[in-house]
Design a protein around this motif. Structure first.
Motif, PDB file in Angstrom:
ATOM      1  N   LEU A   1     -21.526  14.322  69.920  1.00 11.21           N
ATOM      2  CA  LEU A   1     -20.589  15.378  69.559  1.00 11.21           C
ATOM      3  C   LEU A   1     -19.272  14.800  69.047  1.00 11.21           C
ATOM      4  N   TYR A   2     -18.849  13.674  69.629  1.00 14.48           N
ATOM      5  CA  TYR A   2     -17.605  13.065  69.161  1.00 14.48           C
ATOM      6  C   TYR A   2     -17.728  12.602  67.714  1.00 14.48           C
ATOM      7  N   ASP A   3     -18.960  12.318  67.275  1.00 18.73           N
ATOM      8  CA  ASP A   3     -19.165  11.824  65.912  1.00 18.73           C
ATOM      9  C   ASP A   3     -18.677  12.801  64.856  1.00 18.73           C
ATOM     10  N   GLN A   4     -18.599  14.078  65.206  1.00 21.27           N
ATOM     11  CA  GLN A   4     -18.142  15.058  64.222  1.00 21.27           C
ATOM     12  C   GLN A   4     -16.740  14.731  63.724  1.00 21.27           C
ATOM     13  N   TYR A   5     -15.913  14.111  64.588  1.00 16.90           N
ATOM     14  CA  TYR A   5     -14.553  13.783  64.173  1.00 16.90           C
ATOM     15  C   TYR A   5     -14.535  12.681  63.119  1.00 16.90           C
ATOM     16  N   LEU A   6     -15.562  11.829  63.145  1.00 17.46           N
ATOM     17  CA  LEU A   6     -15.610  10.725  62.203  1.00 17.46           C
ATOM     18  C   LEU A   6     -16.342  11.084  60.930  1.00 17.46           C
ATOM     19  N   ASN A   7     -17.341  11.972  61.023  1.00 17.67           N
ATOM     20  CA  ASN A   7     -18.170  12.303  59.868  1.00 17.67           C
ATOM     21  C   ASN A   7     -17.555  13.364  58.961  1.00 17.67           C
ATOM     22  N   MET A   8     -16.700  14.223  59.523  1.00 16.66           N
ATOM     23  CA  MET A   8     -16.240  15.385  58.770  1.00 16.66           C
ATOM     24  C   MET A   8     -15.502  15.026  57.481  1.00 16.66           C
ATOM     25  N   PRO A   9     -14.499  14.138  57.511  1.00 15.56           N
ATOM     26  CA  PRO A   9     -13.795  13.852  56.245  1.00 15.56           C
ATOM     27  C   PRO A   9     -14.721  13.303  55.168  1.00 15.56           C
ATOM     28  N   ALA A  10     -15.602  12.358  55.557  1.00 12.72           N
ATOM     29  CA  ALA A  10     -16.505  11.766  54.566  1.00 12.72           C
ATOM     30  C   ALA A  10     -17.484  12.803  54.030  1.00 12.72           C
ATOM     31  N   MET A  11     -18.017  13.638  54.930  1.00 15.72           N
ATOM     32  CA  MET A  11     -18.975  14.658  54.494  1.00 15.72           C
ATOM     33  C   MET A  11     -18.298  15.686  53.595  1.00 15.72           C
ATOM     34  N   TYR A  12     -17.076  16.049  53.938  1.00 16.40           N
ATOM     35  CA  TYR A  12     -16.340  17.017  53.119  1.00 16.40           C
ATOM     36  C   TYR A  12     -16.075  16.463  51.729  1.00 16.40           C
ATOM     37  N   LEU A  13     -15.562  15.234  51.659  1.00 13.60           N
ATOM     38  CA  LEU A  13     -15.242  14.643  50.361  1.00 13.60           C
ATOM     39  C   LEU A  13     -16.497  14.457  49.514  1.00 13.60           C
ATOM     40  N   LYS A  14     -17.582  14.052  50.141  1.00 13.96           N
ATOM     41  CA  LYS A  14     -18.819  13.839  49.403  1.00 13.96           C
ATOM     42  C   LYS A  14     -19.363  15.149  48.848  1.00 13.96           C
ATOM     43  N   ALA A  15     -19.467  16.152  49.720  1.00 11.65           N
ATOM     44  CA  ALA A  15     -20.058  17.424  49.302  1.00 11.65           C
ATOM     45  C   ALA A  15     -19.173  18.146  48.289  1.00 11.65           C
ATOM     46  N   VAL A  16     -17.871  18.217  48.558  1.00 10.53           N
ATOM     47  CA  VAL A  16     -16.962  18.902  47.644  1.00 10.53           C
ATOM     48  C   VAL A  16     -16.857  18.141  46.325  1.00 10.53           C
ATOM     49  N   GLY A  17     -16.883  16.804  46.404  1.00 11.91           N
ATOM     50  CA  GLY A  17     -16.840  16.016  45.173  1.00 11.91           C
ATOM     51  C   GLY A  17     -18.034  16.290  44.272  1.00 11.91           C
ATOM     52  N   ILE A  18     -19.231  16.351  44.874  1.00 13.66           N
ATOM     53  CA  ILE A  18     -20.431  16.653  44.083  1.00 13.66           C
ATOM     54  C   ILE A  18     -20.360  18.073  43.530  1.00 13.66           C
ATOM     55  N   ALA A  19     -19.864  19.009  44.355  1.00  7.63           N
ATOM     56  CA  ALA A  19     -19.760  20.397  43.901  1.00  7.63           C
ATOM     57  C   ALA A  19     -18.800  20.530  42.728  1.00  7.63           C
ATOM     58  N   ILE A  20     -17.652  19.870  42.820  1.00  4.25           N
ATOM     59  CA  ILE A  20     -16.659  19.954  41.747  1.00  4.25           C
ATOM     60  C   ILE A  20     -17.187  19.288  40.474  1.00  4.25           C
ATOM     61  N   LEU A  21     -17.881  18.163  40.635  1.00  8.81           N
ATOM     62  CA  LEU A  21     -18.480  17.511  39.474  1.00  8.81           C
ATOM     63  C   LEU A  21     -19.541  18.409  38.838  1.00  8.81           C
ATOM     64  N   SER A  22     -20.293  19.123  39.661  1.00 11.18           N
ATOM     65  CA  SER A  22     -21.300  20.055  39.147  1.00 11.18           C
ATOM     66  C   SER A  22     -20.636  21.182  38.363  1.00 11.18           C
ATOM     67  N   VAL A  23     -19.491  21.654  38.881  1.00 17.00           N
ATOM     68  CA  VAL A  23     -18.731  22.681  38.167  1.00 17.00           C
ATOM     69  C   VAL A  23     -18.353  22.185  36.775  1.00 17.00           C
ATOM     70  N   PHE A  24     -17.873  20.953  36.706  1.00 18.22           N
ATOM     71  CA  PHE A  24     -17.470  20.376  35.422  1.00 18.22           C
ATOM     72  C   PHE A  24     -18.653  20.300  34.454  1.00 18.22           C
ATOM     73  N   VAL A  25     -19.795  19.809  34.944  1.00 23.25           N
ATOM     74  CA  VAL A  25     -20.972  19.644  34.078  1.00 23.25           C
ATOM     75  C   VAL A  25     -21.476  20.999  33.583  1.00 23.25           C
ATOM     76  N   ILE A  26     -21.573  21.974  34.505  1.00 22.82           N
ATOM     77  CA  ILE A  26     -22.076  23.301  34.126  1.00 22.82           C
ATOM     78  C   ILE A  26     -21.141  23.965  33.123  1.00 22.82           C
ATOM     79  N   PHE A  27     -19.851  23.904  33.396  1.00 24.35           N
ATOM     80  CA  PHE A  27     -18.885  24.524  32.483  1.00 24.35           C
ATOM     81  C   PHE A  27     -18.930  23.855  31.115  1.00 24.35           C
ATOM     82  N   LEU A  28     -19.071  22.528  31.109  1.00 24.30           N
ATOM     83  CA  LEU A  28     -19.127  21.807  29.835  1.00 24.30           C
ATOM     84  C   LEU A  28     -20.385  22.170  29.056  1.00 24.30           C
ATOM     85  N   LEU A  29     -21.509  22.342  29.741  1.00 27.01           N
ATOM     86  CA  LEU A  29     -22.758  22.695  29.073  1.00 27.01           C
ATOM     87  C   LEU A  29     -22.672  24.060  28.397  1.00 27.01           C
ATOM     88  N   PHE A  30     -22.001  25.007  29.072  1.00 29.97           N
ATOM     89  CA  PHE A  30     -21.936  26.369  28.538  1.00 29.97           C
ATOM     90  C   PHE A  30     -20.793  26.545  27.543  1.00 29.97           C
TER      91      PHE A  30
END
Length: 579
Positions: A401-430
């Motif tokens: 359970l304590y691991d959540q404190y260590l994983n959250m920033p990395a998981m957030y940056l990774k997931a949001v980074g991929i999502a934002i990059l996907s936004v860029f690619v989709i918007f550019l395609l259209f």
């Protein structure tokens, strides 16, 4: 939300008013959510309580698209046929609706790949709900718009559906001039805002305000709290919340033991190895929150003390403990049996029982009374283990359970980074315009930063639940920006200031409608029974506020700046093409 949708689609023209379409704007995503839930439950997909929030999300996203479609319908020529008006409507906004739906879908799909099962389940339900909402927007809401178009063509009353003479409707629409002026003022607000933003002084003030807000958000991110307090998981007045609060207050002076595992084969009879292990133990015992040697339970320390104590070591004198074989034989046949098996689980032998391939010592920590303490503890212990001479690791069942404190920033940056990059690619395609796509990408990043920064100032931490909502909002916050950018891109005007006015006039009022409907829908969560509901409300409100600010004010200005630089480049290409 139904009432707001009904009222916001009213006009004083009994024929062109769209109150029933407003209700349909609410039921379209609702029916899509019900259909998605029904399909997933029929397929035996697991369900979690947090899925209740999916309905609010999907309704907020779906109503935005419905309002955009309705605004596009109002811009069509009333004298044309319903078929032609529907064609113009979908031609005008179908791309922006598709982009927003795809980005939301991808953001939720990213949640499926996270290691936490609750987030995966929530993301599956959210992704399928968004997909069904997109289908319902096209076929259900589009069909209702077409039916309402035939009603409008044949001059039926917008609410009671009885025939109305056109001159009578126009006369009634001008009978209440004060009320009409009030509603007209509200609906003309985006157009007036566009006129206001086209001024150079206003642009400068808006840009400086944006920079100031962004700087404040970045400053607040540095002090964001990480990890969730376990009292926040339960309803405020539940027995579990009271129990957890009392437990942390009175029963955490000596809460748990830490297992220090030596995970390699060592010659424990060697004095050098014994000294190394002692040094490692002392390093751990001197770490913050650790209790010191008085609370440590280590078989090697006890065994060496037993060997050196002349009062009780007579049973082991038959073994030469200075040799490896004698040391291990005395441990097996005398010491472990003499202590009634207390340390038997602390030593792991090989198959021949002539080597110790792993062992452990038990340490105690104290006064760990909050999530911040737990995070600091596990980071320090793991750092000491990584710097140790031997292959060691620390373990406690609560560390999962304590691991959540260590994983959250990395998981957030990774997931949001991929999502934002996907936004860029989709918007550019259209859209097929790199500068516009970069500006939209920058806007989405700023919305995320502002939400996280000012959420921190609003007592929002970075934990398992908030990361789930923030990953979700990566797609949600792009909606308004995409609508504005698409409207700006398709403007017939060439002057950047005129394009600001035209884009806000075209899509500004639907954005205001979508903003208010989303806030109204999330408002009930503010009065929810637990922290999870209030956290959901905070994130949704912050995302909507900053999305509107960046979408209606900052983005048009940035697009006009890019366009100002971009237009001469386009003109040069056109000149070369003509040559």
């Amino acid at each position: 939300m139904t009432s707001f949708s009904f009222v916001s689609c009213l006009t004083f023209d009994a024929i062109s008013s769209k109150p029933l379409i407003g209700i349909a704007a609410y039921f379209s995503p609702l029916l899509g959510t019900v259909a998605a839930f029904g399909l997933l439950l029929h397929c035996n997909v697991e369900y979690v309580d947090m899925n209740a929030a999916v309905a609010f999300l999907t309704i907020g996203i779906g109503m935005d698209d419905s309002f955009v479609l309705l605004a596009a319908w109002r811009r069509t020529n009333k004298n044309r046929s319903v078929k032609e008006r529907m064609s113009e409507t979908f031609s005008d906004v179908s791309i922006s609706i598709t982009i927003t739906s795809l980005t939301n879908l991808i953001s939720f799909i990213l949640g499926v790949i996270t290691p936490y099962r609750n987030i995966r389940i929530f993301s599956i339900y959210s992704a399928i709900s968004v997909l069904f909402d997109y289908i319902y927007q096209i076929f259900f809401f589009g069909a209702i718009m077409a039916i309402d178009g035939y009603r409008e063509k044949h001059n039926f009353h917008s609410l009671f559906l009885y025939p109305v003479r056109k001159d009578t409707a126009e006369r009634k629409s001008t009978s209440n001039e004060n009320a009409e002026k009030f509603f007209k003022c509200i609906k003309n607000f985006p157009e007036n805002l566009g006129t206001f933003l086209s001024k150079k002084v206003t642009k400068i003030i808006a840009i400086f305000s944006f920079i100031f807000l962004l700087a404040g958000a970045i400053y607040n991110i540095n002090s964001i709290k990480q990890g969730i307090e376990y009292t926040d998981i339960f309803p405020f007045n539940s027995y579990a919340a009271k129990y957890t609060k009392i437990y942390y207050q009175y029963f955490t002076e000596y809460p748990h033991r830490v297992q220090l595992v030596f995970n390699e084969t060592l010659d424990y009879s060697n004095p050098t190895v014994q000294m190394d292990i002692e040094n490692i133990l002392r390093t751990f015992e001197s770490a913050p929150y650790m209790t010191g040697p008085n609370f440590t339970e280590c078989w090697l320390r006890e065994y060496l003390s037993y060997i050196r104590d002349s009062r009780i070591n007579y049973l082991i004198k038959d073994f030469d403990v200075n040799t490896t074989q004698g040391f291990l034989e005395g441990l097996k046949k005398v010491f472990l049996k003499f202590h009634n098996g207390i340390f038997e689980s602390d030593v792991v032998w090989n198959n021949e029982c002539d080597q110790i391939i792993a062992s452990r010592c038990l340490l105690t920590y104290r006064n760990v009374r909050s999530g911040s303490d737990e995070k600091f503890l596990i980071k320090q212990l793991r750092k000491i283990a990584a710097d140790s001479k031997y292959d060691v690791f620390v373990y406690n069942m609560w560390f999962v359970l304590y691991d959540q404190y260590l994983n959250m920033p990395a998981m957030y940056l990774k997931a949001v980074g991929i999502a934002i990059l996907s936004v860029f690619v989709i918007f550019l395609l259209f859209i097929s315009d790199i500068p516009y796509s970069i500006v939209v990408l920058f806007t989405v990043i700023c919305i995320q930063v502002q939400t996280l920064g000012y959420g921190s100032a609003w007592n929002m931490g970075l934990d398992l639940i908030s990361v789930m909502f923030l990953i979700m909002s990566a797609g949600f916050c792009v909606d308004y920006s995409v609508h504005i950018a698409h409207a700006y891109k398709n403007c017939k005007e060439t002057d950047p200031s005129e394009k600001i006015k035209a884009s806000l006039q075209c899509i500004g009022y639907p954005i205001v409608q979508g903003c208010l409907s989303t806030v109204i829908g999330a408002l009930i969560c503010f009065f929810g029974p637990s922290y999870l509901f209030t956290l959901f409300f905070k994130i949704i409100v912050l995302v909507v506020i900053f999305s509107v600010f960046n979408g209606l004010i900052v983005l048009p200005i940035l697009l006009s700046i890019v366009d100002f630089v971009h237009i001469p480049w386009k003109k040069e290409i056109n000149i070369l093409a003509t040559r």
